[in-house]
Motif scaffolding. Structure first.
Motif, PDB file in Angstrom:
ATOM      1  N   THR A 198       0.801  -1.160  -0.003  1.00 48.61           N
ATOM      2  CA  THR A 198       0.050  -0.018  -0.075  1.00 48.61           C
ATOM      3  C   THR A 198       0.792   1.303  -0.013  1.00 48.61           C
ATOM      4  O   THR A 198       0.659   2.291  -0.632  1.00 48.61           O
ATOM      5  N   SER A 199       2.026   1.293   0.752  1.00 43.87           N
ATOM      6  CA  SER A 199       2.762   2.520   0.944  1.00 43.87           C
ATOM      7  C   SER A 199       3.381   2.707  -0.335  1.00 43.87           C
ATOM      8  O   SER A 199       3.497   3.746  -0.869  1.00 43.87           O
ATOM      9  N   ILE A 200       4.210   1.789  -1.020  1.00 44.11           N
ATOM     10  CA  ILE A 200       4.891   2.037  -2.335  1.00 44.11           C
ATOM     11  C   ILE A 200       3.825   2.317  -3.400  1.00 44.11           C
ATOM     12  O   ILE A 200       4.381   3.053  -4.188  1.00 44.11           O
ATOM     13  N   TYR A 201       2.590   1.662  -3.451  1.00 36.99           N
ATOM     14  CA  TYR A 201       1.708   2.063  -4.532  1.00 36.99           C
ATOM     15  C   TYR A 201       1.134   3.309  -4.417  1.00 36.99           C
ATOM     16  O   TYR A 201       1.220   3.870  -5.456  1.00 36.99           O
ATOM     17  N   GLN A 202       0.879   3.963  -3.172  1.00 35.95           N
ATOM     18  CA  GLN A 202       0.545   5.264  -3.359  1.00 35.95           C
ATOM     19  C   GLN A 202       1.415   6.331  -3.558  1.00 35.95           C
ATOM     20  O   GLN A 202       1.149   7.125  -4.234  1.00 35.95           O
ATOM     21  N   GLN A 203       2.655   5.844  -3.250  1.00 37.31           N
ATOM     22  CA  GLN A 203       3.907   6.844  -3.664  1.00 37.31           C
ATOM     23  C   GLN A 203       4.210   6.648  -5.113  1.00 37.31           C
ATOM     24  O   GLN A 203       4.453   7.873  -5.605  1.00 37.31           O
TER      25      GLN A 203
END
Length: 317
Positions: free
Chosen positions: A36-41
């Motif tokens: 979720t973190s890398i996707y949103q970034q």
């Protein structure tokens, strides 16, 4: 009524157990939080790029850890974004997570891991897409018009069903370090690239079977249609994989590549078919590359991609 009351403690116990499992999966288990973190970034970085044409690198963690979008951007002089995520999401969820970011004239390169190519539709129901959907609010990745009540119930049950391996690692990390287990960097570079510098480990190194399921082929065809509807172009890339090779494996992979080439142009090394035997180029898995491996892989991809970019440019003139 008496018999019903006898079941209440069991129902309550099951509910408590599910709640504890769901808390662990959603707030302690690393994979959904990391994805979720890398996707949103990555999506935020892509949205900031206002250019007439971009190259989008799409796939699982072999794309995230295996390619440098920054170096490709320097090579070609156009924006390149690394949108690699996690193969555990499955092809369908990966495609859905990135498809809204595709713009006219973009060049989308899909790098499906070998396991994803062999995956059948009934094998794609796993916990990661559901957990990422809950954490990100992107519920379209688990929405399927063909999915019935039984599949929905199974998804909810999975949310509260942590895997034993992950529980053991979490307990070990909490007891030893007093914190959540963290293997990978939760942040990404300006082009969406991994910030991890993986050292050469001991990833699996054994013969593999290669196949392309009808379900996987159909999903890739659907993704091509979605890309074309957005007036963009699709290219398929074969990821690097550490594996022993033999004539049978090479023949199987050749057949897979031939089938994929009927959907879109395929980038690969005709000699090795992107099956590698140098373990020093790989980190903790047979798909994740060390800095040296990533540099070599990126250089090879740039060389393979150059003539296709020239063809695309010629068509648009």
């Amino acid at each position: 009524m008496k018999h019903r009351m006898e079941f209440l403690p069991w129902v309550a116990t099951a509910g408590i157990a599910w709640s504890i499992g769901a808390w662990f999966n959603l707030f302690w288990f690393q994979d959904p939080a990391w994805v979720t973190s890398i996707y949103q970034q990555k999506i935020a970085r892509a949205e900031q790029v206002k250019a007439p044409r971009r190259i989008l690198l799409v796939g699982g963690s072999s794309t995230h850890f295996g390619l440098s979008a920054e170096e490709l951007q320097e090579k070609f002089g156009i924006p390149v974004l690394n949108l690699g995520l996690h193969a555990g999401l499955g092809l369908d969820a990966i495609d859905k997570l990135v498809q809204d970011e595709i713009r006219p004239d973009d060049i989308v390169i899909l790098f499906p891991e070998h396991d994803l190519l062999a995956m059948k539709e009934n094998e794609e129901l796993n916990i990661l897409p559901t957990l990422v959907a809950f954490r990100s609010g992107h519920f379209s990745i688990i929405k399927d018009d063909q999915e019935g009540p039984e599949q929905l119930v199974n998804r909810l049950l999975l949310v509260g069903s942590p895997q034993f391996f992950h529980v053991v690692n979490a307990v070990k990390s909490a007891l030893v370090g007093g914190k959540k287990p963290t293997w990978y960097n939760f942040n990404v570079g300006a082009n969406g690239d991994s910030l991890d510098s993986l050292s050469g480990g001991k990833p699996p190194f054994h013969p593999i079977e290669v196949s392309l399921s009808n379900d996987a082929l159909e999903r890739i065809r659907q993704f091509r249609s979605q890309v074309q509807q957005r007036h963009a172009s699709l290219i398929i890339g074969i990821p690097w994989k550490l594996a022993m090779t033999n004539p049978q494996t090479q023949q199987e992979l050749q057949q897979v590549i031939q089938s994929l080439s009927q959907v879109a142009p395929v980038l690969y090394d005709p000699k090795s078919l992107n099956l590698k035997q140098d373990a020093s180029l790989f980190g903790d898995t047979s798909f994740h590359l060390t800095p040296k491996g990533r540099a070599m892989r990126t250089h090879e991809l740039a060389r393979q991609l150059q003539p296709l970019l020239q063809k695309v440019s010629a068509k648009r003139q």
